[in-house]
Design a protein around this motif. Structure first.
Motif, short mmCIF file in Angstrom:
data_model
loop_
_atom_site.label_atom_id
_atom_site.label_comp_id
_atom_site.label_asym_id
_atom_site.label_seq_id
_atom_site.Cartn_x
_atom_site.Cartn_y
_atom_site.Cartn_z
N ALA A 259 54.32 83.54 103.41
CA ALA A 259 54.17 83.67 101.95
C ALA A 259 53.23 82.60 101.41
CB ALA A 259 55.54 83.59 101.27
N ALA A 260 53.38 81.36 101.90
CA ALA A 260 52.51 80.26 101.46
C ALA A 260 51.07 80.56 101.85
CB ALA A 260 52.98 78.95 102.08
N ARG A 261 50.85 81.03 103.06
CA ARG A 261 49.50 81.36 103.53
C ARG A 261 48.88 82.44 102.63
NH1 ARG A 261 50.01 82.15 109.05
NH2 ARG A 261 49.25 80.05 109.36
N GLU A 262 49.64 83.48 102.31
CA GLU A 262 49.12 84.56 101.47
C GLU A 262 48.82 84.09 100.06
OE1 GLU A 262 48.01 87.66 102.28
OE2 GLU A 262 48.29 86.79 104.27
N PHE B 111 46.83 71.71 100.29
CA PHE B 111 48.03 72.54 100.36
C PHE B 111 48.73 72.27 101.68
CE2 PHE B 111 44.82 74.81 97.91
CZ PHE B 111 45.49 75.03 96.72
N GLU B 112 50.05 72.22 101.63
CA GLU B 112 50.83 71.99 102.85
C GLU B 112 52.12 72.80 102.78
OE1 GLU B 112 53.22 68.44 105.22
OE2 GLU B 112 52.21 67.97 103.35
N HIS B 113 52.35 73.60 103.82
CA HIS B 113 53.63 74.29 103.92
C HIS B 113 54.60 73.37 104.63
CE1 HIS B 113 56.78 76.89 105.61
NE2 HIS B 113 56.72 77.38 104.39
N SER C 56 58.86 75.28 101.70
CA SER C 56 58.20 75.08 100.42
C SER C 56 56.70 74.91 100.63
CB SER C 56 58.78 73.85 99.70
OG SER C 56 58.68 72.71 100.51
N LEU C 57 55.97 75.03 99.54
CA LEU C 57 54.53 74.80 99.53
C LEU C 57 54.27 73.63 98.61
CD1 LEU C 57 51.57 75.63 100.18
CD2 LEU C 57 51.67 77.05 98.11
N LYS C 58 53.62 72.61 99.14
CA LYS C 58 53.22 71.47 98.32
C LYS C 58 51.75 71.65 97.98
CE LYS C 58 52.82 67.00 99.73
NZ LYS C 58 53.26 65.64 100.10
N ALA C 59 51.47 71.70 96.68
CA ALA C 59 50.10 71.80 96.18
C ALA C 59 49.76 70.47 95.53
CB ALA C 59 49.99 72.94 95.16
N TYR D 67 56.66 74.09 95.49
CA TYR D 67 57.19 75.42 95.19
C TYR D 67 58.10 75.86 96.32
CZ TYR D 67 53.31 75.53 91.88
OH TYR D 67 52.44 75.24 90.87
N SER D 68 59.35 76.15 96.02
CA SER D 68 60.27 76.67 97.04
C SER D 68 60.40 78.19 96.94
CB SER D 68 61.65 76.01 96.92
OG SER D 68 62.18 76.22 95.63
N VAL D 69 59.94 78.73 95.82
CA VAL D 69 59.93 80.17 95.58
C VAL D 69 58.49 80.55 95.23
CG1 VAL D 69 60.77 81.98 94.03
CG2 VAL D 69 62.31 80.16 94.76
N VAL D 70 58.04 81.69 95.70
CA VAL D 70 56.67 82.14 95.42
C VAL D 70 56.52 82.35 93.91
CG1 VAL D 70 54.94 83.93 95.83
CG2 VAL D 70 56.51 83.26 97.67
N PRO D 71 55.57 81.63 93.28
CA PRO D 71 55.37 81.80 91.85
C PRO D 71 54.48 83.00 91.55
CG PRO D 71 53.87 80.15 92.67
CD PRO D 71 54.73 80.58 93.84
N ASP D 72 54.47 83.41 90.31
CA ASP D 72 53.53 84.41 89.83
C ASP D 72 52.11 83.86 90.03
OD1 ASP D 72 52.76 86.77 87.95
OD2 ASP D 72 51.89 84.98 87.01
#
Length: 168
Positions: free
Chosen positions: A33-36, A70-72, A78-81, A130-135
Protein backbone atom coordinates in the motif's frame (compact mmCIF):
# COMPACT_ATOMS: atom_id res chain seq x y z
CA UNK A 1 4.00 24.78 -11.80
CA UNK A 2 2.57 25.50 -8.39
CA UNK A 3 1.70 22.56 -6.22
CA UNK A 4 -1.93 23.59 -5.70
CA UNK A 5 -2.34 23.78 -9.48
CA UNK A 6 -0.56 20.42 -9.74
CA UNK A 7 -2.90 18.92 -7.14
CA UNK A 8 -5.95 20.18 -9.02
CA UNK A 9 -4.54 18.95 -12.31
CA UNK A 10 -3.86 15.46 -10.91
CA UNK A 11 -7.46 15.27 -9.66
CA UNK A 12 -8.83 16.44 -13.03
CA UNK A 13 -6.69 14.00 -15.04
CA UNK A 14 -7.66 11.10 -12.75
CA UNK A 15 -11.34 12.07 -12.99
CA UNK A 16 -11.33 11.96 -16.80
CA UNK A 17 -9.27 8.77 -16.89
CA UNK A 18 -5.99 10.26 -18.09
CA UNK A 19 -4.04 9.57 -14.91
CA UNK A 20 -4.24 6.70 -12.47
CA UNK A 21 -6.53 7.23 -9.51
CA UNK A 22 -5.07 7.37 -6.04
CA UNK A 23 -4.94 4.08 -4.14
CA UNK A 24 -8.08 3.47 -2.06
CA UNK A 25 -7.99 5.24 1.31
CA UNK A 26 -8.61 3.59 4.63
CA UNK A 27 -6.69 0.32 4.56
CA UNK A 28 -3.66 -0.61 6.64
CA UNK A 29 -0.31 0.80 5.53
CA UNK A 30 1.28 -2.40 4.27
CA UNK A 31 4.51 -2.20 2.25
CA UNK A 32 2.48 -2.76 -0.93
CA UNK A 33 0.00 0.00 0.00
CA UNK A 34 2.85 2.39 0.87
CA UNK A 35 4.61 1.60 -2.43
CA UNK A 36 1.41 2.26 -4.41
CA UNK A 37 0.67 5.52 -2.57
CA UNK A 38 4.19 6.89 -3.04
CA UNK A 39 4.27 5.66 -6.66
CA UNK A 40 0.97 7.44 -7.34
CA UNK A 41 2.16 10.63 -5.63
CA UNK A 42 5.47 10.71 -7.49
CA UNK A 43 3.81 10.09 -10.84
CA UNK A 44 1.25 12.85 -10.27
CA UNK A 45 4.12 15.20 -9.47
CA UNK A 46 5.80 14.46 -12.81
CA UNK A 47 8.30 11.78 -11.77
CA UNK A 48 7.31 9.49 -14.64
CA UNK A 49 7.71 5.74 -14.26
CA UNK A 50 8.72 4.83 -10.73
CA UNK A 51 8.25 2.01 -8.26
CA UNK A 52 7.56 4.48 -5.45
CA UNK A 53 9.64 2.67 -2.83
CA UNK A 54 12.64 0.42 -3.38
CA UNK A 55 12.87 -3.18 -2.13
CA UNK A 56 14.03 -1.93 1.30
CA UNK A 57 11.00 0.36 1.61
CA UNK A 58 12.70 3.72 0.87
CA UNK A 59 12.03 6.41 -1.73
CA UNK A 60 12.56 10.11 -2.28
CA UNK A 61 12.05 13.06 -4.58
CA UNK A 62 12.91 16.72 -5.02
CA UNK A 63 9.70 18.68 -5.65
CA UNK A 64 9.99 22.45 -5.98
CA UNK A 65 12.17 23.64 -3.10
CA UNK A 66 11.23 20.64 -0.97
CA UNK A 67 13.16 17.38 -0.72
CA UNK A 68 11.08 14.43 0.42
CA UNK A 69 12.02 11.04 1.80
CA UNK A 70 9.65 8.11 2.27
CA UNK A 71 10.15 5.06 4.46
CA UNK A 72 7.87 2.11 5.08
CA UNK A 73 8.16 0.90 8.67
CA UNK A 74 7.29 -2.76 9.28
CA UNK A 75 6.18 -2.63 12.90
CA UNK A 76 3.75 -1.16 13.37
CA UNK A 77 3.06 -0.94 9.62
CA UNK A 78 3.29 2.71 8.62
CA UNK A 79 4.66 5.13 6.05
CA UNK A 80 6.91 7.93 7.24
CA UNK A 81 6.90 10.92 4.89
CA UNK A 82 9.64 13.45 5.61
CA UNK A 83 10.64 16.86 4.23
CA UNK A 84 14.30 17.78 4.61
CA UNK A 85 15.20 20.79 6.74
CA UNK A 86 18.98 20.41 6.77
CA UNK A 87 21.68 17.81 6.15
CA UNK A 88 24.59 18.12 8.58
CA UNK A 89 28.06 17.45 7.13
CA UNK A 90 29.36 16.72 10.63
CA UNK A 91 27.49 15.63 13.76
CA UNK A 92 25.43 18.58 15.01
CA UNK A 93 26.85 20.59 17.88
CA UNK A 94 25.28 20.05 21.30
CA UNK A 95 22.00 21.90 21.69
CA UNK A 96 21.15 22.18 17.99
CA UNK A 97 18.62 19.34 17.74
CA UNK A 98 17.15 20.31 21.10
CA UNK A 99 16.85 23.88 19.79
CA UNK A 100 14.79 22.68 16.83
CA UNK A 101 12.57 20.62 19.13
CA UNK A 102 12.11 23.69 21.32
CA UNK A 103 10.95 25.66 18.27
CA UNK A 104 8.38 22.93 17.61
CA UNK A 105 7.25 23.00 21.26
CA UNK A 106 6.91 26.80 21.08
CA UNK A 107 4.44 26.44 18.21
CA UNK A 108 6.51 27.22 15.11
CA UNK A 109 4.51 25.90 12.13
CA UNK A 110 5.72 22.39 11.30
CA UNK A 111 3.35 21.86 8.39
CA UNK A 112 1.66 19.10 10.38
CA UNK A 113 4.91 17.22 11.01
CA UNK A 114 7.30 16.75 13.88
CA UNK A 115 11.03 17.42 14.14
CA UNK A 116 12.87 14.21 13.26
CA UNK A 117 16.67 13.82 13.31
CA UNK A 118 18.17 10.77 11.56
CA UNK A 119 21.69 10.29 12.97
CA UNK A 120 22.70 7.74 10.30
CA UNK A 121 22.29 10.25 7.49
CA UNK A 122 22.86 13.39 9.56
CA UNK A 123 19.56 14.74 8.23
CA UNK A 124 16.98 16.83 10.04
CA UNK A 125 13.41 16.50 8.79
CA UNK A 126 9.83 17.45 9.45
CA UNK A 127 8.03 14.09 9.34
CA UNK A 128 4.50 12.71 9.34
CA UNK A 129 3.61 9.07 9.86
CA UNK A 130 0.61 7.31 8.31
CA UNK A 131 -0.63 3.99 9.70
CA UNK A 132 -3.72 4.04 7.48
CA UNK A 133 -3.71 4.85 3.75
CA UNK A 134 -4.86 8.47 3.42
CA UNK A 135 -6.96 9.95 0.66
CA UNK A 136 -4.65 10.89 -2.24
CA UNK A 137 -5.63 14.56 -2.29
CA UNK A 138 -5.16 14.73 1.49
CA UNK A 139 -1.71 13.13 1.15
CA UNK A 140 -0.74 15.64 -1.54
CA UNK A 141 -1.95 18.57 0.60
CA UNK A 142 -0.09 17.17 3.63
CA UNK A 143 3.16 16.89 1.69
CA UNK A 144 2.71 20.37 0.25
CA UNK A 145 2.33 21.82 3.77
CA UNK A 146 5.25 19.75 5.06
CA UNK A 147 7.49 20.84 2.19
CA UNK A 148 6.66 24.54 2.56
CA UNK A 149 7.31 24.38 6.30
CA UNK A 150 10.62 22.56 5.81
CA UNK A 151 11.86 25.35 3.52
CA UNK A 152 11.03 27.95 6.18
CA UNK A 153 12.69 25.80 8.85
CA UNK A 154 15.80 25.42 6.68
CA UNK A 155 16.14 29.18 6.38
CA UNK A 156 14.49 31.17 9.18
CA UNK A 157 14.26 28.61 11.97
CA UNK A 158 17.82 27.38 11.40
CA UNK A 159 19.08 30.95 11.86
CA UNK A 160 16.97 31.39 15.03
CA UNK A 161 18.21 28.14 16.52
CA UNK A 162 21.84 28.95 15.72
CA UNK A 163 21.44 32.37 17.32
CA UNK A 164 19.89 30.90 20.48
CA UNK A 165 22.40 28.08 20.80
CA UNK A 166 25.59 29.89 19.76
CA UNK A 167 24.63 33.53 20.31
CA UNK A 168 25.61 34.43 16.73
Amino acid sequence: MSRSFSSGLQWLLATIGMAPPAPPAGGPMTRAAARELVKWYLQTQGAGITEGLNAEGFGGVMNGEGQYAFEHVESPPSLKASALIYRFREPPKPGIIEGFRQQQDEGTDTGGGTVDFEPESGSLFLSRTYSVVPDGREFTRDLDRLGKASVVWGKDVLDRVAHRVFGT
